[in-house]
Design a protein around this motif. Structure first.
Motif, PDB file in Angstrom:
ATOM      1  N   ASN A 373       0.840  -1.206   0.000  1.00  0.00           N
ATOM      2  CA  ASN A 373       0.000   0.000   0.000  1.00  0.00           C
ATOM      3  C   ASN A 373       0.866   1.243   0.000  1.00  0.00           C
ATOM      4  N   ALA A 374       2.078   1.133   0.589  1.00  0.00           N
ATOM      5  CA  ALA A 374       2.989   2.277   0.611  1.00  0.00           C
ATOM      6  C   ALA A 374       3.936   2.266  -0.577  1.00  0.00           C
ATOM      7  N   GLY A 375       3.907   1.205  -1.405  1.00  0.00           N
ATOM      8  CA  GLY A 375       4.832   1.100  -2.521  1.00  0.00           C
ATOM      9  C   GLY A 375       4.241   1.602  -3.820  1.00  0.00           C
ATOM     10  N   SER A 376       4.754   1.005  -4.918  1.00  0.00           N
ATOM     11  CA  SER A 376       4.384   1.506  -6.238  1.00  0.00           C
ATOM     12  C   SER A 376       3.142   0.850  -6.807  1.00  0.00           C
ATOM     13  N   GLY A 377       2.712  -0.283  -6.245  1.00  0.00           N
ATOM     14  CA  GLY A 377       1.603  -1.025  -6.843  1.00  0.00           C
ATOM     15  C   GLY A 377       0.300  -0.261  -6.847  1.00  0.00           C
ATOM     16  N   LEU A 378      -0.264  -0.063  -5.648  1.00  0.00           N
ATOM     17  CA  LEU A 378      -1.540   0.652  -5.564  1.00  0.00           C
ATOM     18  C   LEU A 378      -1.401   2.109  -6.003  1.00  0.00           C
ATOM     19  N   ARG A 379      -0.241   2.722  -5.714  1.00  0.00           N
ATOM     20  CA  ARG A 379      -0.052   4.100  -6.138  1.00  0.00           C
ATOM     21  C   ARG A 379      -0.076   4.219  -7.664  1.00  0.00           C
ATOM     22  N   GLY A 380       0.550   3.251  -8.338  1.00  0.00           N
ATOM     23  CA  GLY A 380       0.511   3.265  -9.804  1.00  0.00           C
ATOM     24  C   GLY A 380      -0.899   3.099 -10.340  1.00  0.00           C
ATOM     25  N   MET A 381      -1.702   2.214  -9.701  1.00  0.00           N
ATOM     26  CA  MET A 381      -3.098   2.049 -10.134  1.00  0.00           C
ATOM     27  C   MET A 381      -3.875   3.342  -9.926  1.00  0.00           C
ATOM     28  N   ARG A 382      -3.677   3.971  -8.778  1.00  0.00           N
ATOM     29  CA  ARG A 382      -4.395   5.228  -8.515  1.00  0.00           C
ATOM     30  C   ARG A 382      -4.001   6.317  -9.519  1.00  0.00           C
ATOM     31  N   ASP A 383      -2.730   6.361  -9.880  1.00  0.00           N
ATOM     32  CA  ASP A 383      -2.299   7.361 -10.870  1.00  0.00           C
ATOM     33  C   ASP A 383      -2.988   7.127 -12.209  1.00  0.00           C
ATOM     34  N   ARG A 384      -3.065   5.885 -12.619  1.00  0.00           N
ATOM     35  CA  ARG A 384      -3.727   5.583 -13.890  1.00  0.00           C
ATOM     36  C   ARG A 384      -5.196   6.002 -13.845  1.00  0.00           C
ATOM     37  N   VAL A 385      -5.858   5.663 -12.771  1.00  0.00           N
ATOM     38  CA  VAL A 385      -7.280   5.986 -12.650  1.00  0.00           C
ATOM     39  C   VAL A 385      -7.483   7.501 -12.617  1.00  0.00           C
ATOM     40  N   ALA A 386      -6.622   8.201 -11.892  1.00  0.00           N
ATOM     41  CA  ALA A 386      -6.756   9.660 -11.796  1.00  0.00           C
ATOM     42  C   ALA A 386      -6.551  10.327 -13.153  1.00  0.00           C
ATOM     43  N   LEU A 387      -5.614   9.834 -13.949  1.00  0.00           N
ATOM     44  CA  LEU A 387      -5.369  10.427 -15.263  1.00  0.00           C
ATOM     45  C   LEU A 387      -6.578  10.283 -16.181  1.00  0.00           C
ATOM     46  N   LEU A 388      -7.360   9.232 -15.965  1.00  0.00           N
ATOM     47  CA  LEU A 388      -8.543   9.000 -16.798  1.00  0.00           C
ATOM     48  C   LEU A 388      -9.806   9.583 -16.181  1.00  0.00           C
ATOM     49  N   GLY A 389      -9.688  10.242 -15.045  1.00  0.00           N
ATOM     50  CA  GLY A 389     -10.860  10.839 -14.420  1.00  0.00           C
ATOM     51  C   GLY A 389     -11.791   9.823 -13.788  1.00  0.00           C
ATOM     52  N   GLY A 390     -11.257   8.675 -13.366  1.00  0.00           N
ATOM     53  CA  GLY A 390     -12.099   7.635 -12.783  1.00  0.00           C
ATOM     54  C   GLY A 390     -12.048   7.636 -11.258  1.00  0.00           C
ATOM     55  N   GLU A 391     -12.565   6.555 -10.683  1.00  0.00           N
ATOM     56  CA  GLU A 391     -12.605   6.389  -9.233  1.00  0.00           C
ATOM     57  C   GLU A 391     -12.042   5.018  -8.882  1.00  0.00           C
ATOM     58  N   MET A 392     -11.398   4.938  -7.707  1.00  0.00           N
ATOM     59  CA  MET A 392     -10.795   3.668  -7.285  1.00  0.00           C
ATOM     60  C   MET A 392     -10.903   3.535  -5.774  1.00  0.00           C
ATOM     61  N   SER A 393     -11.158   2.317  -5.332  1.00  0.00           N
ATOM     62  CA  SER A 393     -11.123   1.994  -3.905  1.00  0.00           C
ATOM     63  C   SER A 393     -10.337   0.700  -3.749  1.00  0.00           C
ATOM     64  N   ARG A 405     -11.602  -2.015  -6.487  1.00  0.00           N
ATOM     65  CA  ARG A 405     -12.720  -1.666  -7.354  1.00  0.00           C
ATOM     66  C   ARG A 405     -12.389  -0.358  -8.085  1.00  0.00           C
ATOM     67  N   VAL A 406     -12.590  -0.384  -9.400  1.00  0.00           N
ATOM     68  CA  VAL A 406     -12.224   0.751 -10.262  1.00  0.00           C
ATOM     69  C   VAL A 406     -13.371   1.046 -11.212  1.00  0.00           C
ATOM     70  N   ARG A 407     -13.620   2.338 -11.399  1.00  0.00           N
ATOM     71  CA  ARG A 407     -14.601   2.780 -12.391  1.00  0.00           C
ATOM     72  C   ARG A 407     -13.918   3.772 -13.314  1.00  0.00           C
TER      73      ARG A 407
END
Length: 416
Positions: A373-393, A405-407
């Motif tokens: 959670n503190a590394g690159s895995g989830l942070r990389g997923m969140r970055d991808r989702v944010a660039l596309l204007g989506g949501e992630m939990s 979960r990603v939208r």
């Protein structure tokens, strides 16, 4: 010869040299108009004042305008006609308008016009004969100022060269100076704008380079992390089965080879996308390759169920690649953290304007451990989702395990 020409051009471009040339031109024109003086006269002294005002116009424009205007009026008062030296006032006014703002230069123009208009009005109402007009009549000149002619009560008086020509010369001088100032301000604004655009271009280039580095980092992390996770798990299985189940060991080694080749191909594609002169040999992965991804994960020993819901159809390339990488990273986290007996489930649901992705597992530890959670895995997923204007939990599931979960929007507002 070229160096000599450049030196002459630099010398003649100096303001002092230009002013000296202008004064010489005015002096030559004055001599040609009135003739060379036999002896010093008041008219020539006044002309000298006007010429000196031209020389001083750059350093002391206000004082030079006062001197030039006073000299011109003095020419009129001593009953002489106009000369080229009287152009000093419009010339100095042009320099003043070029140097100062519009309010200050208009004030100077207004005061000068008011003085010229007042003088013209005085000459028109003084009841005396215009001295310059009398000079133009052959045989009539040579009178003494203030001496009556033919026994009259008054002799020739101060001269008036015409209100409209005088006003026109002053206004023209102001207009030339104001135009030069406006053009200089316009060129300065263009230069400032060019510098701003250049700075903005450099900033955009720096931001684009940083964004590209982030993209490459995310892509390489996803490729390497997933490939190594599968390889490590297969290598562990091959080592455990090497003595008793050599066939299973050989199958694990074959999976390692296939996974390594696939990871290398993905790495070549990622690196080739950063070089415009290289053409990627392998297309970017998308959701159509999820079955192959799930098969490789299953071969590593993790039980995975894949569900595709919604109408089929092409997705925007950036959404397709991001969705694949999100599922890949989520399954990598499951293999790393959920334990050997965990089960995972991947659901991809597409509606008209949205793509929903859900990756869950029932592991004891959970795919989103504190370390990842503190590394690159989830942070990389969140970055991808944010660039596309989506949501992630991404959080532990209520019944155990972990859920991602990603939208991702498919409309113009999200990926447009």
């Amino acid at each position: 010869m070229s160096g000599w020409g450049v030196g002459v051009s630099a010398w003649t471009g100096r303001p002092a040299v230009q002013d000296a040339g202008l004064v010489a031109l005015l002096l030559t024109g004055t001599v040609a108009w009135r003739g060379a003086p036999v002896e010093p006269t008041p008219g020539w002294a006044v002309s000298a004042v006007c010429l000196l005002a031209v020389l001083a116009r750059r350093r002391w424009p206000v004082a030079a305008l006062v001197a030039a205007t006073a000299g011109t009026l003095a020419h009129m008062a001593i009953v002489t006609g106009p000369t080229l030296a009287d152009l000093a006032a419009p010339i100095v006014l042009a320099s003043l308008a070029s140097r100062y703002g519009r309010t200050a230069s208009l004030t100077a123009l207004g005061l000068t016009l008011l003085l010229a208009g007042g003088w013209s009005l005085y000459v028109a109402l003084d009841g005396r004969v215009d001295g310059w007009a009398l000079e133009q009549v052959p045989g009539v000149g040579g009178h003494v100022l203030g001496e009556p002619e033919d026994g009259g009560d008054s002799g020739p008086g101060p001269t008036d060269w015409g209100t409209l020509p005088l006003f026109g010369a002053l206004i023209a001088g102001w207009a030339v100076g104001a135009s030069a100032r406006s053009r200089r301000a316009y060129l300065d604004a263009l230069a400032t704008r060019a510098r701003d655009l250049e700075r903005e271009r450099d900033q955009r280039a720096a931001l684009a380079a940083a964004a590209e580095r982030d993209r490459l980092t995310r892509e390489l992390h996803d490729v390497v992390a997933h490939g190594l996770s599968v390889i490590v798990m297969q290598a562990q299985g091959a080592g455990a089965a090497f003595d008793k189940r050599p066939a299973d060991a050989r199958a694990a080694l074959a999976t390692i080879v296939d996974t390594g080749r696939a990871s290398l191909a993905d790495m070549r594609r990622v690196l080739a996308s950063d070089d415009p002169d290289r053409t990627p040999r392998h297309p970017a992965p998308g959701l159509d390759r999820l079955p192959q991804l799930v098969d490789r994960v299953r071969e590593s020993g993790l039980q995975v169920a894949l569900h595709n819901e919604g109408p089929p159809g092409a997705l925007p390339a950036v959404v397709d690649l991001s969705a694949y990488r999100i599922v890949q990273e989520a399954l990598t986290n499951v293999m790393k953290h959920a334990g050997p007996t965990a089960h995972a489930e991947v659901t991809v649901r597409r509606t008209g304007d949205e793509l929903a992705i859900e990756v869950t597992d029932d592991g004891d530890t959970g795919a989103g451990s504190a370390d990842d959670n503190a590394g690159s895995g989830l942070r990389g997923m969140r970055d991808r989702v944010a660039l596309l204007g989506g949501e992630m939990s991404a959080a532990p599931a209520p019944g155990g395990g972990f859920a991602v979960r990603v939208r991702l929007p498919l409309t113009q507002g999200g990926v447009g």
